[in-house]
Design an enzyme around this catalytic site. Structure first.
Site, PDB file in Angstrom:
ATOM      1  N   SER A  75       0.807  -1.215   0.000  1.00  0.00           N
ATOM      2  CA  SER A  75       0.000   0.000   0.000  1.00  0.00           C
ATOM      3  C   SER A  75       0.841   1.266   0.000  1.00  0.00           C
ATOM      4  O   SER A  75       0.417   2.296  -0.516  1.00  0.00           O
ATOM      5  CB  SER A  75      -0.937   0.009   1.217  1.00  0.00           C
ATOM      6  OG  SER A  75      -0.205  -0.186   2.417  1.00  0.00           O
ATOM      7  N   ASP A 237      -6.054   6.989   8.987  1.00  0.00           N
ATOM      8  CA  ASP A 237      -5.942   5.798   9.828  1.00  0.00           C
ATOM      9  C   ASP A 237      -4.721   5.849  10.738  1.00  0.00           C
ATOM     10  O   ASP A 237      -4.507   4.937  11.526  1.00  0.00           O
ATOM     11  CB  ASP A 237      -5.908   4.526   8.972  1.00  0.00           C
ATOM     12  CG  ASP A 237      -4.708   4.458   8.028  1.00  0.00           C
ATOM     13  OD1 ASP A 237      -3.859   5.385   8.078  1.00  0.00           O
ATOM     14  OD2 ASP A 237      -4.625   3.492   7.260  1.00  0.00           O
ATOM     15  N   HIS A 240      -0.997   4.738   7.477  1.00  0.00           N
ATOM     16  CA  HIS A 240      -0.480   5.029   6.146  1.00  0.00           C
ATOM     17  C   HIS A 240      -0.156   6.507   6.011  1.00  0.00           C
ATOM     18  O   HIS A 240      -0.783   7.348   6.646  1.00  0.00           O
ATOM     19  CB  HIS A 240      -1.496   4.622   5.079  1.00  0.00           C
ATOM     20  CG  HIS A 240      -1.707   3.149   4.998  1.00  0.00           C
ATOM     21  ND1 HIS A 240      -2.647   2.493   5.774  1.00  0.00           N
ATOM     22  CD2 HIS A 240      -1.086   2.198   4.253  1.00  0.00           C
ATOM     23  CE1 HIS A 240      -2.609   1.197   5.497  1.00  0.00           C
ATOM     24  NE2 HIS A 240      -1.671   0.992   4.583  1.00  0.00           N
TER      25      HIS A 240
END
Length: 353
Positions: A75, A237, A240
């Site tokens: 990611s 979050d 990230h």
């Protein structure tokens, strides 16, 4: 066992197919399992929607031959959490390389949100078929939060780098970031995450260099600079990076990508002692790099020999950051080069190894 010895042993365990648990200790592994479960519960489930695809042409109006880049990993490579393609690390990376090299760039993103090192094999298969000049790999954080044994993680990475280099593709790997700075994880689990991720980063460096690639420490992604401004450089979050965070990530990688492609100015080719750069055995350099964000490690020779009494010789570098470049949105087609796979349209950058 010291950090250097632990990193060397972990990389050796990976190369030999060993478990590698003894290097970290069963107690540390057990605590990390608890840490990983807690972290995933606090951070939450990754959303279903994929991030914007950074694949396309960059460097509008710049001359050729074009540089072809494959972006592989998880990611952090895909750009999870941002809505605009211009905010992805791929767009920042390709735009900056195009500006610094004054060349067109075609980037293909093969990164998958949630990918672990075991997923690299499929990504490498697909990337090799597109004949890139450079592969940039960002992987490892999900291995930590899913408690994959580091030796297994490093083994998958080693195989991916080896296959890319066999095809003459330059490889730059951003090593596992320092997960000890993630705000949702409380002490003492935070310290465990930091120790685990640093050891993995050091082992990644050893195995990548041994297989012909170069590494860049990504402690900046979740390191002191990010910890000082979590609202700006972390996404919602708190795990990230945000758009600004991905821009910082790309800025760390760009100089080493230019070096891998032999596109740096002549005055930046040799190590500079005043910048604490120099030649070291790979294990010692790997441990130092894991603790110093933005550090590049690449193989070299001393007196015509690649290896000394303490292993592979490497250059440890702290590359100068480039001026920031506004990220472009990618073009699906390029006026002069409609087919990025056509050898006649894009001349490859020759291998330097």
């Amino acid at each position: 066992m010291g950090a250097t010895g632990a990193a060397r042993k972990l990389a050796s365990a990976a190369a030999l197919g060993g478990g590698g648990l003894s290097v970290l200790g069963a107690g540390l592994y057990g605590v990390l399992v608890a840490e990983a479960r807690f972290a995933r519960r606090v951070i939450g489930v990754i959303g279903d929607g994929p991030p914007p695809d950074a694949t396309g042409w960059y460097g509008r109006g710049r001359p050729g031959p074009a540089i072809r880049i494959a972006l592989l990993g998880d990611s952090s490579a895909a750009g999870y959490g941002v809505e605009r393609v211009e905010d992805t690390p791929g767009a920042h990376l390709a735009s900056s390389i195009a500006a610094q090299a004054d060349r067109r760039v075609h980037l293909r993103s093969f990164a998958v949100v949630g990918a672990m090192s075991s997923a690299l094999a499929d990504q490498v298969d697909t990337a090799i078929a597109t004949h890139p000049d450079l592969a940039v790999v960002l992987i490892g954080a999900n291995d930590v939060t899913h408690t994959v044994l580091p030796s297994a993680s490093v083994r998958h990475l080693a195989e991916g780098v080896r296959r890319l280099r066999e095809e003459g593709i330059h490889v730059v790997v951003g090593t596992c970031p320092d997960l000890g700075t993630i705000r949702p994880i409380p002490p003492p689990l935070k310290q465990v995450a930091r120790e685990w991720s640093r050891r993995l980063a050091a082992a990644q460096t050893i195995t990548v260099v041994e297989n012909g690639g170069r590494t860049v420490s990504l402690g900046d992604v979740l390191g002191p600079e990010f910890d000082a401004a979590p609202a700006v450089l972390f996404g919602p979050d708190r795990f990230h990076p945000s758009a600004d965070g991905y821009e910082q990530l790309a800025s760390v990688l760009v100089p080493s990508c230019l070096a891998a492609l032999d596109l740096l100015p002549e005055d930046e080719v040799q190590p500079e002692p005043r910048r604490r750069e120099g030649i070291l055995p790979v294990a010692a350099a790997a441990v130092r790099a894991a603790r110093t964000p933005g550090t590049e490690v690449d193989g070299t020779e001393v007196g015509g020999n690649q290896r000394g009494l303490r292993g592979r010789w490497v250059e440890l570098r702290h590359r100068r950051r480039r001026p920031s470049t506004d990220a472009e949105s990618p073009d699906e087609n390029e006026e002069q080069d409609q087919d990025p796979d056509a050898d006649a349209a894009i001349d490859p950058v020759p291998s330097q190894r």
